[in-house]
Motif scaffolding. Structure first.
Motif, PDB file in Angstrom:
ATOM      1  N   GLU A  79      62.379  41.649  34.759  1.00  9.79           N
ATOM      2  CA  GLU A  79      62.505  42.815  34.078  1.00  9.79           C
ATOM      3  C   GLU A  79      61.994  43.970  35.039  1.00  9.79           C
ATOM      4  O   GLU A  79      62.676  45.053  34.734  1.00  9.79           O
ATOM      5  N   ASN A  80      61.527  43.750  35.994  1.00 12.17           N
ATOM      6  CA  ASN A  80      61.141  44.813  37.136  1.00 12.17           C
ATOM      7  C   ASN A  80      62.186  44.481  38.347  1.00 12.17           C
ATOM      8  O   ASN A  80      61.577  44.911  39.421  1.00 12.17           O
ATOM      9  N   ASN A  81      63.304  44.173  38.123  1.00 12.30           N
ATOM     10  CA  ASN A  81      64.223  43.844  39.315  1.00 12.30           C
ATOM     11  C   ASN A  81      63.706  43.128  40.123  1.00 12.30           C
ATOM     12  O   ASN A  81      64.011  43.213  41.329  1.00 12.30           O
ATOM     13  N   GLY A  82      63.073  42.018  39.891  1.00 13.43           N
ATOM     14  CA  GLY A  82      62.778  40.909  40.884  1.00 13.43           C
ATOM     15  C   GLY A  82      61.614  41.328  41.427  1.00 13.43           C
ATOM     16  O   GLY A  82      61.299  40.518  42.671  1.00 13.43           O
ATOM     17  N   LYS A  83      60.675  42.197  41.165  1.00  9.41           N
ATOM     18  CA  LYS A  83      59.709  42.801  42.225  1.00  9.41           C
ATOM     19  C   LYS A  83      58.338  42.410  41.350  1.00  9.41           C
ATOM     20  O   LYS A  83      58.167  42.562  40.048  1.00  9.41           O
ATOM     21  N   TRP A  84      57.255  42.376  41.940  1.00  7.21           N
ATOM     22  CA  TRP A  84      56.029  42.194  41.703  1.00  7.21           C
ATOM     23  C   TRP A  84      55.460  43.625  40.958  1.00  7.21           C
ATOM     24  O   TRP A  84      55.797  44.525  41.657  1.00  7.21           O
ATOM     25  N   PRO A  85      54.517  43.470  39.871  1.00  6.62           N
ATOM     26  CA  PRO A  85      54.081  44.559  39.234  1.00  6.62           C
ATOM     27  C   PRO A  85      52.843  45.348  39.947  1.00  6.62           C
ATOM     28  O   PRO A  85      51.820  44.535  39.560  1.00  6.62           O
ATOM     29  N   GLY A  86      53.335  45.879  41.026  1.00  6.60           N
ATOM     30  CA  GLY A  86      52.132  46.303  41.776  1.00  6.60           C
ATOM     31  C   GLY A  86      51.592  47.643  41.414  1.00  6.60           C
ATOM     32  O   GLY A  86      51.777  48.162  40.564  1.00  6.60           O
ATOM     33  N   ARG A  87      50.988  48.231  42.568  1.00  4.04           N
ATOM     34  CA  ARG A  87      50.121  49.633  42.322  1.00  4.04           C
ATOM     35  C   ARG A  87      51.140  50.724  42.013  1.00  4.04           C
ATOM     36  O   ARG A  87      50.736  51.598  41.484  1.00  4.04           O
ATOM     37  N   PHE A  88      52.608  50.655  42.607  1.00  2.53           N
ATOM     38  CA  PHE A  88      53.412  51.782  42.159  1.00  2.53           C
ATOM     39  C   PHE A  88      53.630  51.850  40.778  1.00  2.53           C
ATOM     40  O   PHE A  88      54.055  52.753  40.137  1.00  2.53           O
ATOM     41  N   ASN A  89      53.679  50.462  40.007  1.00  2.00           N
ATOM     42  CA  ASN A  89      54.069  50.344  38.658  1.00  2.00           C
ATOM     43  C   ASN A  89      52.775  50.481  37.883  1.00  2.00           C
ATOM     44  O   ASN A  89      52.804  51.335  37.007  1.00  2.00           O
ATOM     45  N   ILE A  90      51.584  49.739  38.134  1.00  2.62           N
ATOM     46  CA  ILE A  90      50.505  49.737  37.319  1.00  2.62           C
ATOM     47  C   ILE A  90      49.297  50.161  37.807  1.00  2.62           C
ATOM     48  O   ILE A  90      48.348  50.303  37.072  1.00  2.62           O
ATOM     49  N   GLY A  91      49.322  50.898  38.923  1.00  7.76           N
ATOM     50  CA  GLY A  91      48.158  51.331  39.703  1.00  7.76           C
ATOM     51  C   GLY A  91      47.272  50.168  40.359  1.00  7.76           C
ATOM     52  O   GLY A  91      47.518  49.096  40.307  1.00  7.76           O
ATOM     53  N   ASP A  92      46.213  50.897  40.887  1.00  5.13           N
ATOM     54  CA  ASP A  92      45.375  50.066  41.642  1.00  5.13           C
ATOM     55  C   ASP A  92      44.051  50.245  40.951  1.00  5.13           C
ATOM     56  O   ASP A  92      43.257  51.250  41.567  1.00  5.13           O
ATOM     57  N   GLY A  93      43.479  49.427  40.132  1.00 11.03           N
ATOM     58  CA  GLY A  93      42.141  49.695  39.242  1.00 11.03           C
ATOM     59  C   GLY A  93      40.982  48.914  39.947  1.00 11.03           C
ATOM     60  O   GLY A  93      39.929  48.904  39.300  1.00 11.03           O
ATOM     61  N   ASN A  94      41.107  48.188  41.080  1.00 12.57           N
ATOM     62  CA  ASN A  94      40.007  47.401  41.259  1.00 12.57           C
ATOM     63  C   ASN A  94      38.960  48.294  42.018  1.00 12.57           C
ATOM     64  O   ASN A  94      39.154  49.173  42.703  1.00 12.57           O
ATOM     65  N   GLU A  95      37.813  48.346  41.634  1.00  6.24           N
ATOM     66  CA  GLU A  95      36.590  49.042  41.796  1.00  6.24           C
ATOM     67  C   GLU A  95      35.550  48.030  42.720  1.00  6.24           C
ATOM     68  O   GLU A  95      34.589  48.489  43.056  1.00  6.24           O
TER      69      GLU A  95
ATOM     70  N   GLY B 283      36.006  47.129  46.044  1.00  6.08           N
ATOM     71  CA  GLY B 283      36.286  47.355  47.522  1.00  6.08           C
ATOM     72  C   GLY B 283      37.421  46.744  48.014  1.00  6.08           C
ATOM     73  O   GLY B 283      38.062  46.011  47.319  1.00  6.08           O
ATOM     74  N   LYS B 284      37.867  47.038  49.225  1.00  4.04           N
ATOM     75  CA  LYS B 284      39.119  46.831  49.966  1.00  4.04           C
ATOM     76  C   LYS B 284      39.291  45.260  49.831  1.00  4.04           C
ATOM     77  O   LYS B 284      40.389  44.747  49.932  1.00  4.04           O
ATOM     78  N   TYR B 285      38.348  44.669  50.275  1.00  2.60           N
ATOM     79  CA  TYR B 285      38.561  43.104  50.386  1.00  2.60           C
ATOM     80  C   TYR B 285      38.500  42.232  49.199  1.00  2.60           C
ATOM     81  O   TYR B 285      38.758  40.892  49.328  1.00  2.60           O
ATOM     82  N   ALA B 286      38.341  42.868  47.996  1.00  3.04           N
ATOM     83  CA  ALA B 286      38.332  41.987  46.681  1.00  3.04           C
ATOM     84  C   ALA B 286      39.884  41.855  46.537  1.00  3.04           C
ATOM     85  O   ALA B 286      40.876  42.267  47.232  1.00  3.04           O
ATOM     86  N   TYR B 287      40.171  40.652  45.872  1.00  7.00           N
ATOM     87  CA  TYR B 287      41.475  40.331  45.585  1.00  7.00           C
ATOM     88  C   TYR B 287      42.117  40.657  44.411  1.00  7.00           C
ATOM     89  O   TYR B 287      43.106  40.459  44.181  1.00  7.00           O
ATOM     90  N   GLY B 288      41.736  41.747  43.948  1.00  7.61           N
ATOM     91  CA  GLY B 288      42.379  42.602  42.894  1.00  7.61           C
ATOM     92  C   GLY B 288      42.358  42.204  41.566  1.00  7.61           C
ATOM     93  O   GLY B 288      41.937  41.056  41.134  1.00  7.61           O
ATOM     94  N   GLU B 289      42.540  43.250  40.615  1.00  9.30           N
ATOM     95  CA  GLU B 289      42.257  42.822  39.226  1.00  9.30           C
ATOM     96  C   GLU B 289      43.382  42.033  38.623  1.00  9.30           C
ATOM     97  O   GLU B 289      43.282  41.225  37.640  1.00  9.30           O
ATOM     98  N   ILE B 290      44.811  42.135  39.240  1.00 13.36           N
ATOM     99  CA  ILE B 290      45.826  41.326  38.435  1.00 13.36           C
ATOM    100  C   ILE B 290      45.809  40.059  39.222  1.00 13.36           C
ATOM    101  O   ILE B 290      46.281  39.009  38.621  1.00 13.36           O
ATOM    102  N   THR B 291      45.847  40.035  40.470  1.00 14.75           N
ATOM    103  CA  THR B 291      46.102  38.796  41.421  1.00 14.75           C
ATOM    104  C   THR B 291      44.889  37.716  41.159  1.00 14.75           C
ATOM    105  O   THR B 291      45.123  36.757  41.582  1.00 14.75           O
ATOM    106  N   ILE B 292      44.001  38.048  40.232  1.00 11.96           N
ATOM    107  CA  ILE B 292      43.009  37.135  40.001  1.00 11.96           C
ATOM    108  C   ILE B 292      43.472  35.687  39.193  1.00 11.96           C
ATOM    109  O   ILE B 292      43.091  34.691  39.425  1.00 11.96           O
ATOM    110  N   MET B 293      44.581  36.293  38.535  1.00 13.43           N
ATOM    111  CA  MET B 293      45.319  35.022  37.696  1.00 13.43           C
ATOM    112  C   MET B 293      45.969  33.882  38.610  1.00 13.43           C
ATOM    113  O   MET B 293      46.234  33.031  38.278  1.00 13.43           O
ATOM    114  N   LEU B 294      46.279  34.509  39.815  1.00 10.69           N
ATOM    115  CA  LEU B 294      46.887  33.386  40.855  1.00 10.69           C
ATOM    116  C   LEU B 294      46.108  32.404  41.083  1.00 10.69           C
ATOM    117  O   LEU B 294      46.518  31.099  41.603  1.00 10.69           O
ATOM    118  N   HIS B 295      44.778  32.593  41.108  1.00  8.82           N
ATOM    119  CA  HIS B 295      43.711  31.610  41.597  1.00  8.82           C
ATOM    120  C   HIS B 295      43.765  30.145  40.643  1.00  8.82           C
ATOM    121  O   HIS B 295      43.418  29.166  40.909  1.00  8.82           O
TER     122      HIS B 295
END
Length: 331
Positions: A196-212, A214-226
């Motif tokens: 639905e997003n033209n083949g692109k990952w729903p990243g920070r331009f779409n849904i923002g960056d809400g990870n609190e 720090g820089k080296y954390a793996y992110g709030e959405i990408t945790i599902m990848l594990h």
């Protein structure tokens, strides 16, 4: 010698001589540099990641003036910098007692997701300044502008998926059956969202960056990848890397799960009825929970892979993490 190196040398010379004329020359060089860089492609994120690393290493070396000049270069390379980089640049400028720059970096960061909570946690001297008072007055309007740029409906859906991902792993209320069902749904729904997003990952331009965390954390959405299968993660890898190169996703958000899903067993030992395995990782970003050390399967290969996706060299990364690593293939 490129113009960035010239600016860095000028900063160091100005520090040594405390020469007012040299400082004026430095300001002129920075202006020329930033003007030139503004003519480059707006999404030059690989160069951005490299410059950010240079700035962070200069900060570790306590070359705060140099770090600040390189941060300025990095931020002019791209349309949207990362909020954690803006925060670290503001911490660096606070050490210079340049609260005006701190204020400017924080404004830039708020527009890409930096929260008041993070700012208060990381900055102390700045909170006593007049610029902090001004920033507090502006925060709500800046935050609103940031939120208006996002697809909040999609963001809320993805956050619910993350919540479900975590809840089914609760030691009491979770179960293997629930995990399997949730992971299957989350993976297939992500594929639909990407389509639905033209083949692109729903990243920070779409849904923002809400990870609190720090820089080296793996992110709030990408945790599902594990919790997807290795095959499923590798299927998503080209899309994830495209997002990194376009600045829509931090390299660290991807490197950590890629390592986690590709750990290689290099030795096993048995204690009672339990078998313990020692593993190495491919890219060099996965640190075991009980140790700050890491074993890299092939350091030469890891360096090449890291460079492709905007990660700093291993030595720099582990220095910044206050950790160490070993090269398994070199034993």
């Amino acid at each position: 010698m490129d113009i960035t190196q010239l600016v860095v040398l000028s900063v160091r010379w100005a520090q040594l001589t405390q020469n007012k004329r040299m400082n004026k020359i430095l300001a002129f060089l920075v202006t020329i540099l930033l003007f030139g860089i503004s003519k480059l492609p707006a999404q030059n994120y690989l160069n951005y990641y490299e410059k950010i690393n240079e700035a962070e290493i200069s900060n570790l070396d306590k070359n705060f003036e140099v770090a600040d000049s390189v941060y300025q270069v990095a931020f002019e390379l791209v349309e949207k910098s990362f909020k954690d980089d803006c925060l670290l640049a503001s911490v660096n400028s606070e050490k210079l007692n340049d609260y005006q720059k701190t204020y400017e970096y924080l404004k830039k960061g708020i527009l890409v997701g930096l929260t008041k909570k993070r700012i208060k946690k990381e900055l102390s001297k700045f909170k006593k300044s007049d610029q902090w008072k001004s920033l507090k007055r502006e925060f709500d309007s800046l935050r609103e502008k940031y939120l208006k740029s996002l697809n909040l409906t999609l963001r809320n859906e993805l956050l619910k998926m993350v919540d479900k991902d975590q809840s089914v792993r609760h030691p009491i209320f979770g179960s293997w059956k629930k995990m399997k069902k949730t992971d299957s749904y989350n993976y297939n729904r992500l594929l639909e969202i990407i389509k639905e997003n033209n083949g692109k990952w729903p990243g920070r331009f779409n849904i923002g960056d809400g990870n609190e965390d720090g820089k080296y954390a793996y992110g709030e959405i990408t945790i599902m990848l594990h919790h997807f299968s290795t095959e499923e993660v590798m299927n998503l890898k080209p899309i994830l890397i495209e997002a990194i190169l376009n600045g829509n996703l931090s390299p660290y958000n991807v490197a950590y799960p890629l390592d986690y899903k590709n750990l290689k067993t290099i030795s096993k030992r048995k204690r009672g009825n339990t078998i313990f395995a020692e593993t190495c990782n491919i890219i060099g970003s996965y640190l075991g929970s009980k140790s700050k050390d890491a074993i890299i399967c092939d350091c030469e290969k890891a360096e090449k892979e890291r460079k492709k996706i905007g990660l700093e060299p291993l030595d720099d990364y582990f220095r910044k993490r206050n950790s160490t690593y070993d090269c398994y293939e070199q034993k």
